[in-house]
Enzyme design. Structure first.
Site, short mmCIF file in Angstrom:
data_model
loop_
_atom_site.label_atom_id
_atom_site.label_comp_id
_atom_site.label_asym_id
_atom_site.label_seq_id
_atom_site.Cartn_x
_atom_site.Cartn_y
_atom_site.Cartn_z
N SER A 101 34.19 -17.72 -22.14
CA SER A 101 32.81 -18.21 -22.10
C SER A 101 32.46 -18.77 -23.47
CB SER A 101 31.84 -17.06 -21.78
OG SER A 101 30.52 -17.42 -22.14
N TYR A 125 29.15 -8.24 -23.55
CA TYR A 125 29.69 -9.42 -22.86
C TYR A 125 30.32 -10.40 -23.84
CZ TYR A 125 29.93 -13.49 -19.80
OH TYR A 125 30.37 -14.58 -19.08
N1 LIG Z 1 28.21 -18.06 -14.35
C1 LIG Z 1 28.24 -18.34 -15.65
O1 LIG Z 1 27.25 -18.84 -16.24
C2 LIG Z 1 29.47 -18.08 -16.44
C3 LIG Z 1 30.47 -17.23 -15.96
N2 LIG Z 1 31.56 -17.00 -16.75
C4 LIG Z 1 32.64 -16.14 -16.26
O2 LIG Z 1 33.14 -16.67 -15.04
C5 LIG Z 1 33.77 -15.63 -14.30
C6 LIG Z 1 33.32 -15.69 -12.85
O3 LIG Z 1 31.94 -15.39 -12.81
P1 LIG Z 1 30.93 -16.13 -11.81
O4 LIG Z 1 31.69 -16.81 -10.73
O5 LIG Z 1 29.96 -16.90 -12.61
O6 LIG Z 1 30.14 -14.88 -11.26
P2 LIG Z 1 30.05 -14.20 -9.82
O7 LIG Z 1 29.22 -12.97 -10.03
O8 LIG Z 1 29.63 -15.20 -8.81
O9 LIG Z 1 31.55 -13.77 -9.48
C7 LIG Z 1 32.13 -12.69 -10.11
C8 LIG Z 1 33.40 -12.36 -9.36
O10 LIG Z 1 34.03 -11.24 -10.00
C9 LIG Z 1 34.36 -10.29 -9.02
N3 LIG Z 1 34.32 -8.93 -9.53
C10 LIG Z 1 33.29 -8.34 -10.19
N4 LIG Z 1 33.56 -7.04 -10.38
C11 LIG Z 1 34.77 -6.80 -9.80
C12 LIG Z 1 35.57 -5.65 -9.63
N5 LIG Z 1 35.18 -4.45 -10.07
N6 LIG Z 1 36.76 -5.79 -9.01
C13 LIG Z 1 37.15 -6.99 -8.53
N7 LIG Z 1 36.44 -8.12 -8.66
C14 LIG Z 1 35.25 -8.02 -9.27
C15 LIG Z 1 33.31 -10.46 -7.90
O11 LIG Z 1 33.85 -10.04 -6.68
P3 LIG Z 1 33.36 -8.73 -5.86
O12 LIG Z 1 31.94 -8.43 -6.27
O13 LIG Z 1 33.50 -9.14 -4.43
O14 LIG Z 1 34.31 -7.65 -6.26
C16 LIG Z 1 33.13 -11.97 -7.91
O15 LIG Z 1 34.06 -12.58 -7.07
C17 LIG Z 1 33.40 -14.32 -15.02
O16 LIG Z 1 34.48 -13.90 -15.80
C18 LIG Z 1 32.23 -14.74 -15.92
O17 LIG Z 1 32.14 -13.94 -17.09
C19 LIG Z 1 31.72 -17.56 -17.99
C20 LIG Z 1 30.75 -18.39 -18.48
C21 LIG Z 1 29.58 -18.73 -17.74
N1 LIG Z 2 27.85 -16.03 -18.20
C1 LIG Z 2 27.02 -16.90 -18.96
C2 LIG Z 2 25.89 -16.18 -19.52
O1 LIG Z 2 25.97 -15.49 -20.45
C3 LIG Z 2 27.83 -17.46 -20.06
O2 LIG Z 2 28.89 -16.83 -20.32
O3 LIG Z 2 27.44 -18.50 -20.59
#
Ligand SMILES: NC(=O)C1=CN([C@@H]2O[C@H](COP(=O)(O)OP(=O)(O)OC[C@H]3O[C@@H](n4cnc5c(N)ncnc54)[C@H](OP(=O)(O)O)[C@@H]3O)[C@@H](O)[C@H]2O)C=CC1
Ligand SMILES: N[C@@H](C=O)C(=O)O
Length: 267
Positions: free
Chosen positions: A141, A154
């Site tokens: 991120s 985070y």
């Molecule tokens: N959205 C944003 O602004 C940003 C996101 N990111 C990163 O992108 C990645 C994806 O996030 P994003 O798609 O946005 O968020 P979502 O919350 O939409 O997706 C998160 C995913 O992680 C899975 N997950 C969470 N906890 C667990 C667990 N204990 N075991 C297995 N799977 C798990 C969830 O599946 P389930 O709950 O079904 O287990 C889900 O599929 C993350 O690493 C996040 O930090 C980075 C920068 C920006």
């Molecule tokens: N997940 C978002 C918020 O903090 C990011 O990583 O930018």
């Protein structure tokens, strides 16, 4: 595409960026192994992809914060010769002032963002090296570069992902195994809600869709850009940052003696 079946493992494939990776990789001909806790969401992703492509989609329901489930997924990766790609995407934020976030939420953040990513990378590397092919995509991120109040854990976890990935890139420099770090800015997913925030702390214009993010990151991978900053319009800002970081490392490694500014003031 080569004659062997290529499987991609995508963690966090039940929502957001993980779903977009699954869809885009299927469109590229990858067979899929989708990992998350919510089976019904994984089955929906799989149904949609099977309806549009001929790829095989396997789903693995696992809580990557559970050591037995994590070991089960790691063992699956270690035991398969047909996995060419691992997308360590699963992650969460546990956002809020650290003194107010629960210990359990912070523990879970470390388990998923750091421990699971590390363990699954460790599980994939030997096979990738043996077969002299394979790619790992680690979702970091921009927050890895931005210490953030209400995102201390985070930001720290994503800084780990970035440094872990960059160190691996140095280790793997003379191999055909690639590791890419992707540093998205805000992406329109369930992330913020799942991380305990009612509203994302970013203005609307900073957001990408998951599909835009993944298309950008895969294009970067195609171009061998192994640190992908999808929203950085002018790459010279990153180049200048890296030059300054190099200068700091050179200054930090000039001497092992305590710096003069710490000398005890006499008198
Ligand atoms: N959205 C944003 O602004 C940003 C996101 N990111 C990163 O992108 C990645 C994806 O996030 P994003 O798609 O946005 O968020 P979502 O919350 O939409 O997706 C998160 C995913 O992680 C899975 N997950 C969470 N906890 C667990 C667990 N204990 N075991 C297995 N799977 C798990 C969830 O599946 P389930 O709950 O079904 O287990 C889900 O599929 C993350 O690493 C996040 O930090 C980075 C920068 C920006
Ligand atoms: N997940 C978002 C918020 O903090 C990011 O990583 O930018």
């Amino acid at each position: 595409m080569s004659d062997h079946q290529r499987f991609a493992v995508v963690t966090g494939a039940s929502s957001g960026i993980g779903v977009a990776y699954a869809e885009r990789l299927a469109a590229r001909g990858y067979h899929l192994i989708l990992v998350a806790r919510r089976r019904e969401r994984l089955e929906e992703t799989a149904r949609n992809i099977r309806a549009k492509t001929n790829v095989t989609v396997e789903i693995v329901t696992a809580d990557l914060g559970d050591s037995n489930d994590l070991s089960r997924v790691a063992t699956l990766i270690e035991g398969r010769e047909d996995i060419d790609l691992l997308v360590n995407n699963a992650g969460l934020g546990a956002l809020g002032l650290t003194a107010q976030v629960s210990a359990a939420a912070l523990d879970n953040l470390i388990k998923i963002n750091v421990q699971a990513l590390t363990r699954l990378t460790h599980a994939a590397l030997p096979g990738f090296l043996r077969r002299d092919r394979g790619t790992i995509i680690n979702i970091a991120s921009i927050i890895a570069l931005m210490p953030t109040p209400t995102g201390a854990g985070y930001s720290g976890s994503k800084a780990y992902v970035l440094n872990f990935t960059r160190s691996l890139q140095m280790e793997l420099a003379n191999t055909k195994v690639k590791v890419q770090a992707v540093l998205p800015g805000p992406v329109r997913t369930e992330f913020f809600e799942a991380s305990g925030l009612k509203q994302a702390p970013f203005p609307d214009e900073l957001f990408m869709t998951p599909e835009e993010l993944v298309d950008t990151a895969l294009t970067a991978l195609d171009q061998d850009e192994l640190i992908c900053l999808p929203a950085l319009q002018d790459l010279s800002a990153w180049t200048a940052y890296e030059a300054a970081r190099g200068e700091l490392i050179r200054a930090l490694t000039q001497s092992g003696r305590p710096a003069a500014r710490y000398a005890k003031r006499v008198g």
